[in-house]
Scaffold this active site. Sequence first.
Site, PDB file in Angstrom:
ATOM      1  N   ASP A  54       0.826  -1.209   0.000  1.00 13.91           N
ATOM      2  CA  ASP A  54       0.000   0.000   0.000  1.00 13.91           C
ATOM      3  C   ASP A  54       0.856   1.253   0.000  1.00 13.91           C
ATOM      4  O   ASP A  54       1.989   1.238   0.461  1.00 13.91           O
ATOM      5  CB  ASP A  54      -0.856   0.041   1.264  1.00 13.91           C
ATOM      6  CG  ASP A  54      -2.233  -0.514   1.030  1.00 13.91           C
ATOM      7  OD1 ASP A  54      -2.496  -0.948  -0.100  1.00 13.91           O
ATOM      8  OD2 ASP A  54      -3.030  -0.520   1.982  1.00 13.91           O
ATOM      9  N   LYS A  76      -3.085   3.090  -2.885  1.00 17.52           N
ATOM     10  CA  LYS A  76      -4.224   3.933  -3.233  1.00 17.52           C
ATOM     11  C   LYS A  76      -3.889   5.366  -2.849  1.00 17.52           C
ATOM     12  O   LYS A  76      -3.602   5.642  -1.697  1.00 17.52           O
ATOM     13  CB  LYS A  76      -5.448   3.498  -2.450  1.00 17.52           C
ATOM     14  CG  LYS A  76      -5.897   2.118  -2.797  1.00 17.52           C
ATOM     15  CD  LYS A  76      -7.246   1.860  -2.155  1.00 17.52           C
ATOM     16  CE  LYS A  76      -7.741   0.478  -2.477  1.00 17.52           C
ATOM     17  NZ  LYS A  76      -7.533  -0.478  -1.432  1.00 17.52           N
ATOM     18  N   MET A 191      -8.236  10.181   7.905  1.00 17.51           N
ATOM     19  CA  MET A 191      -8.759  10.473   6.562  1.00 17.51           C
ATOM     20  C   MET A 191      -9.675  11.692   6.581  1.00 17.51           C
ATOM     21  O   MET A 191     -10.682  11.724   5.875  1.00 17.51           O
ATOM     22  CB  MET A 191      -9.542   9.254   6.013  1.00 17.51           C
ATOM     23  CG  MET A 191      -8.667   8.052   5.804  1.00 17.51           C
ATOM     24  SD  MET A 191      -9.596   6.632   5.220  1.00 17.51           S
ATOM     25  CE  MET A 191     -10.288   6.036   6.742  1.00 17.51           C
TER      26      MET A 191
HETATM   27  N1  SAH Z   1      -4.828   1.138   8.742  1.00 10.26           N
HETATM   28  C1  SAH Z   1      -4.247   2.420   9.011  1.00 10.26           C
HETATM   29  C2  SAH Z   1      -5.163   3.571   8.681  1.00 10.26           C
HETATM   30  C3  SAH Z   1      -5.548   3.638   7.210  1.00 10.26           C
HETATM   31  S1  SAH Z   1      -6.555   5.004   6.840  1.00 10.26           S
HETATM   32  C4  SAH Z   1      -3.782   2.486  10.478  1.00 10.26           C
HETATM   33  O1  SAH Z   1      -4.143   1.649  11.294  1.00 10.26           O
HETATM   34  O2  SAH Z   1      -3.002   3.388  10.779  1.00 10.26           O
HETATM   35  C5  SAH Z   1      -5.354   6.167   6.292  1.00 10.26           C
HETATM   36  C6  SAH Z   1      -5.273   7.319   7.252  1.00 10.26           C
HETATM   37  O3  SAH Z   1      -4.409   7.015   8.344  1.00 10.26           O
HETATM   38  C7  SAH Z   1      -4.686   8.581   6.669  1.00 10.26           C
HETATM   39  O4  SAH Z   1      -5.642   9.296   5.920  1.00 10.26           O
HETATM   40  C8  SAH Z   1      -4.286   9.329   7.920  1.00 10.26           C
HETATM   41  O5  SAH Z   1      -5.411   9.900   8.549  1.00 10.26           O
HETATM   42  C9  SAH Z   1      -3.798   8.190   8.798  1.00 10.26           C
HETATM   43  N2  SAH Z   1      -2.332   8.013   8.739  1.00 10.26           N
HETATM   44  C10 SAH Z   1      -1.690   6.869   8.424  1.00 10.26           C
HETATM   45  N3  SAH Z   1      -0.351   7.035   8.522  1.00 10.26           N
HETATM   46  C11 SAH Z   1      -0.150   8.320   8.915  1.00 10.26           C
HETATM   47  C12 SAH Z   1       1.015   9.103   9.194  1.00 10.26           C
HETATM   48  N4  SAH Z   1       2.239   8.588   9.113  1.00 10.26           N
HETATM   49  N5  SAH Z   1       0.834  10.383   9.581  1.00 10.26           N
HETATM   50  C13 SAH Z   1      -0.405  10.914   9.696  1.00 10.26           C
HETATM   51  N6  SAH Z   1      -1.525  10.229   9.429  1.00 10.26           N
HETATM   52  C14 SAH Z   1      -1.414   8.944   9.057  1.00 10.26           C
END
Ligand code: SAH
Length: 268
Positions: A54, A76, A191
């Site tokens: 991803d 994505k 998100m």
């Molecule tokens: N499965 C992932 C979340 C996926 S949704 C988890 O558990 O972390 C994707 C969202 O995660 C992004 O839009 C943002 O809001 C957040 N996100 C993921 N990595 C990030 C990062 N390094 N810094 C800030 N936001 C992050």
Amino acid sequence: MSTATRTVTHTSTGTLAPLLPGTVALVGGGPGEAGLMTVAGRAAVEQADVLLVDHLAPSEALGWAPSDAEIVDVGKLPREAFTPQESINALLVQHARAGRRVVRLKGGDGFVFGRGMEELEACAQAEVSVRVIPGVTSSVAVPALGGIPVTHRGLVQGFSVISGHVPPGHPDSTLDFEALARSGTTLVVLMGVATLSAITAALVANGLDPATPAAVVARGGHPDQQVVGATVADIAARAAHVEPPAITVIGHVAAFAATDTPVLEEVI
Ligand code: SAH
């Protein structure tokens, strides 16, 4: 959703046992920095014949894969080309049926807004064994990297993690903003860059004190991490320049944010 498919082998224990040919490991890659991947996640990557990766998975971790492993980018990006979920599910099954050790590497934890269960069920339906390797979810780690604990003794006794993907009031939204505004928990919004002003307006309209601290942490754990602190009333304006991926934290703990600018000092 069928419950019958759940009977097919999947395991979340023995995560360091060798990954067998013809199986899939659903690996949560943590918030982006390779150091925040689990030991089991790394072990799976080291054994992979093929990796389906991803956009938010830690790119450095790909260096741990065998040199002849195939790396497929199914990332994505908002508003850009991506591999549809059905195609990812089909690829997982196809590679496993070809006898490969398949690693599905995602950002954070695969079961937190990660569509991990859809992939697990697709494998289960095809009778492909799956190993679930949880990851460090950004919903907790990114606030922490920005200096914010999602709970704090004496201050807040819980946290709610919501997706901002569907704006408040949209027919597809299942969130109760009145309940969220009154919950007394820290609110962690994933998100939600594009919808931040609608979300904060809905919270204030439903009774949340406009002076409640709020912070945005963008690209948490990356060298260009950004932290913006404000109140729920003005965080959307203050963080208007921020690009995804970012997390918004709303609640008293957001006052702990290690901000890049002195904005928060004005607020406290
Ligand atoms: N499965 C992932 C979340 C996926 S949704 C988890 O558990 O972390 C994707 C969202 O995660 C992004 O839009 C943002 O809001 C957040 N996100 C993921 N990595 C990030 C990062 N390094 N810094 C800030 N936001 C992050």
